[in-house]
Design a protein around this motif. Structure first.
Motif, PDB file in Angstrom:
ATOM      1  N   LEU A 139     -17.540  28.148   2.630  1.00 55.30           N
ATOM      2  CA  LEU A 139     -16.627  26.932   2.608  1.00 55.30           C
ATOM      3  C   LEU A 139     -15.602  27.083   1.651  1.00 55.30           C
ATOM      4  O   LEU A 139     -14.500  26.571   1.807  1.00 55.30           O
ATOM      5  N   PRO A 140     -15.592  27.973   0.555  1.00 55.57           N
ATOM      6  CA  PRO A 140     -14.573  28.141  -0.418  1.00 55.57           C
ATOM      7  C   PRO A 140     -13.249  28.612   0.164  1.00 55.57           C
ATOM      8  O   PRO A 140     -12.180  28.333   0.169  1.00 55.57           O
ATOM      9  N   ASN A 152     -12.740  28.655   3.431  1.00 53.41           N
ATOM     10  CA  ASN A 152     -12.411  27.874   4.757  1.00 53.41           C
ATOM     11  C   ASN A 152     -11.552  26.875   4.144  1.00 53.41           C
ATOM     12  O   ASN A 152     -10.576  26.401   4.592  1.00 53.41           O
ATOM     13  N   ILE A 153     -11.764  26.102   2.697  1.00 52.49           N
ATOM     14  CA  ILE A 153     -11.184  25.180   2.225  1.00 52.49           C
ATOM     15  C   ILE A 153      -9.765  25.457   2.041  1.00 52.49           C
ATOM     16  O   ILE A 153      -8.639  24.724   2.477  1.00 52.49           O
ATOM     17  N   ILE A 154      -9.505  26.617   1.401  1.00 55.26           N
ATOM     18  CA  ILE A 154      -7.979  27.481   0.937  1.00 55.26           C
ATOM     19  C   ILE A 154      -7.670  27.424   2.267  1.00 55.26           C
ATOM     20  O   ILE A 154      -6.396  27.182   2.298  1.00 55.26           O
ATOM     21  N   ALA A 155      -8.053  28.045   3.447  1.00 53.83           N
ATOM     22  CA  ALA A 155      -7.346  28.536   4.698  1.00 53.83           C
ATOM     23  C   ALA A 155      -6.712  27.531   5.194  1.00 53.83           C
ATOM     24  O   ALA A 155      -5.680  27.397   5.979  1.00 53.83           O
ATOM     25  N   ASP A 212     -15.592  18.187  -2.227  1.00 56.12           N
ATOM     26  CA  ASP A 212     -16.149  18.335  -3.582  1.00 56.12           C
ATOM     27  C   ASP A 212     -17.632  18.505  -3.589  1.00 56.12           C
ATOM     28  O   ASP A 212     -17.930  19.297  -4.258  1.00 56.12           O
ATOM     29  N   ASP A 213     -18.278  17.771  -2.993  1.00 52.72           N
ATOM     30  CA  ASP A 213     -19.718  18.168  -2.879  1.00 52.72           C
ATOM     31  C   ASP A 213     -20.127  19.091  -2.550  1.00 52.72           C
ATOM     32  O   ASP A 213     -21.219  19.913  -2.953  1.00 52.72           O
ATOM     33  N   GLY A 214     -19.501  19.691  -1.133  1.00 57.88           N
ATOM     34  CA  GLY A 214     -19.967  21.014  -0.566  1.00 57.88           C
ATOM     35  C   GLY A 214     -19.768  22.177  -1.584  1.00 57.88           C
ATOM     36  O   GLY A 214     -20.516  22.899  -1.529  1.00 57.88           O
ATOM     37  N   LEU A 215     -18.456  22.348  -2.161  1.00 61.08           N
ATOM     38  CA  LEU A 215     -18.318  23.276  -3.083  1.00 61.08           C
ATOM     39  C   LEU A 215     -19.330  23.395  -4.213  1.00 61.08           C
ATOM     40  O   LEU A 215     -19.634  24.522  -4.765  1.00 61.08           O
ATOM     41  N   LYS A 216     -19.656  22.186  -4.676  1.00 63.09           N
ATOM     42  CA  LYS A 216     -20.595  22.187  -5.579  1.00 63.09           C
ATOM     43  C   LYS A 216     -22.152  22.805  -5.219  1.00 63.09           C
ATOM     44  O   LYS A 216     -22.700  23.430  -5.919  1.00 63.09           O
ATOM     45  N   MET A 221     -23.914  31.902   2.703  1.00 65.24           N
ATOM     46  CA  MET A 221     -23.431  31.273   3.868  1.00 65.24           C
ATOM     47  C   MET A 221     -24.578  30.891   4.792  1.00 65.24           C
ATOM     48  O   MET A 221     -24.467  29.795   5.579  1.00 65.24           O
ATOM     49  N   ILE A 222     -25.704  31.591   4.996  1.00 65.85           N
ATOM     50  CA  ILE A 222     -26.670  31.265   5.855  1.00 65.85           C
ATOM     51  C   ILE A 222     -27.364  30.140   5.391  1.00 65.85           C
ATOM     52  O   ILE A 222     -27.756  29.077   6.124  1.00 65.85           O
TER      53      ILE A 222
END
Length: 393
Positions: A173-174, A176-179, A192-196, A261-262
């Protein structure tokens, strides 16, 4: 555009896939684009839609300033494309099917005494069973995806295309969000919730790995671990070196990221793409799996009657709505993220790390609930209390 207020959804993966035949006519699937604008009120709004990839006179660009009927039908066709990509790629491929690869590789390569087996096995509860159900029911003759615009064969082709260019970074996720340039979009609660959640899971995995791998060399020399990750590389992405998926793990940091990731994929990511389906897809015009009339090829020719005629019939609508409800339903035996009823660890430190994880998840859940209390439409799909430990539906 220069300051990052323009976004685009490109549905090129749908281009050229053979669609389903309804009443002896092939239905149409939009494979075009939707342009979004982040306005001064910090609202991300659609402003332009092109329903096919190649510009042409019979492929107009529909605008939010067009007639209500033109704009509504254009949005319905682009939401039909979005539904198909969501189900085929974001939901089934990237969570269900990859989750099955992770589960099978774990069962075939890691003995039950292996620490990675103990860490992961609870996250694969019922995954193989539900995937068999998906193949037999959802993709079966009377299943919702078989009745969709693409039909079962078209959905499988879409999944093949999604797999051919799947990147490891898309599951982290980190990265993916930046890309995707989504790191500064306001009111983006999935991010926001996913990164936390990613951070909490990553810290948990790091503490666990410290207990069992004292150096990078320990990771590199673990033959069972190397066989495990190689099988995921071979059967998950068919050994595609351009995917970025590791075929070996040489350091503790690589192992920590891979395990994070898994766990994130089969718990949080699945919750994010699965649990809100009835809320957003239960009302069929908002996210139609099937449209039976061709899309508009000229402006100012659409009426509300022609929009209604494009919708699926009552029987198909009932199946689509019931499927969305079933896939969003919580069963009585749900195991929330972090709970391990069949604890495989006997050692003191791993058990304490698991307790620390539960505390962190509880604290995060309280923060999310506090924020949601101030929202007109709460975002609860990544609240740890509502995230299941594995893919069971």
């Amino acid at each position: 555009m220069e300051i990052g207020n323009i976004f685009i959804c490109d549905y090129k993966k749908l281009d050229g896939i053979t669609t389903r035949v309804v009443d002896e006519e092939s239905v149409y699937v939009a494979s075009g684009f939707c342009l979004f604008y982040l306005n001064s009120n910090k609202e991300l709004l659609p402003i332009a839609i092109q329903l096919a990839q190649r510009p042409a006179q019979d492929n107009p660009i529909f605008l939010a300033s067009d007639s209500d009927s033109d704009w509504l039908l254009a949005k319905m066709f682009i939401k039909n494309a979005d539904y198909l990509e969501h189900q085929g790629i974001e939901h089934l491929l990237k969570t269900h099917m990859l989750g099955e690869v992770f589960a099978m590789a774990t069962l075939r390569n890691l003995p039950s005494a292996h620490p990675i087996y103990k860490m992961l096995i609870s996250h694969f509860r019922a995954t193989i069973h539900i995937n068999n159900h998906v193949r037999n029911q959802l993709l079966g003759p009377a299943g919702a995806l078989s009745l969709s615009s693409l039909g079962s064969e078209g959905v499988l082709e879409l999944m093949r295309r999604g797999l051919s260019d799947l990147k490891y970074s898309a599951l982290c996720l980190p990265d993916n969000i930046i890309a995707r340039g989504l790191d500064t979009v306001p009111n983006f609660y999935y991010r926001d919730d996913g990164l936390k959640l990613w951070t909490v899971l990553n810290s948990f995995v790091r503490e666990m790995i410290k207990q069992f791998y004292l150096s990078d060399q320990n990771v590199a020399e673990d033959k069972e671990l190397q066989d495990w990750v190689k099988e995921i590389f071979i059967h998950g992405v068919f050994g595609n070196p351009f995917s970025g998926f590791p075929s070996t793990l040489e350091t503790t940091n690589e192992l920590i990221k891979f395990l994070t990731m898994i766990i994130f994929t089969v718990s949080a990511q699945h919750a994010a793409v699965n649990n809100g389906q009835f809320h957003y897809q239960g009302w069929i015009p908002n996210s139609p799996p099937l449209l039976v009339k061709p899309p508009p090829n000229k402006k100012d020719k659409i009426s509300m009657e022609s929009i209604v005629e494009a919708l699926p019939n009552v029987g198909h609508t009932a199946i689509f709505t019931q499927t969305a409800w079933t896939m969003s339903f919580n069963y009585d035996d749900v195991v929330p993220l972090g709970l391990n009823p069949d604890d495989h660890f006997d050692e003191v430190f791993p058990r304490q790390i698991q307790k620390d994880l539960l505390n962190e998840l509880h604290f995060l859940g309280e923060k999310i609930s506090e924020r949601n209390s101030k929202l007109e439409v709460p975002y609860n799909y990544l609240n740890p209390s509502y995230v299941e430990n594995s893919i069971t539906i």
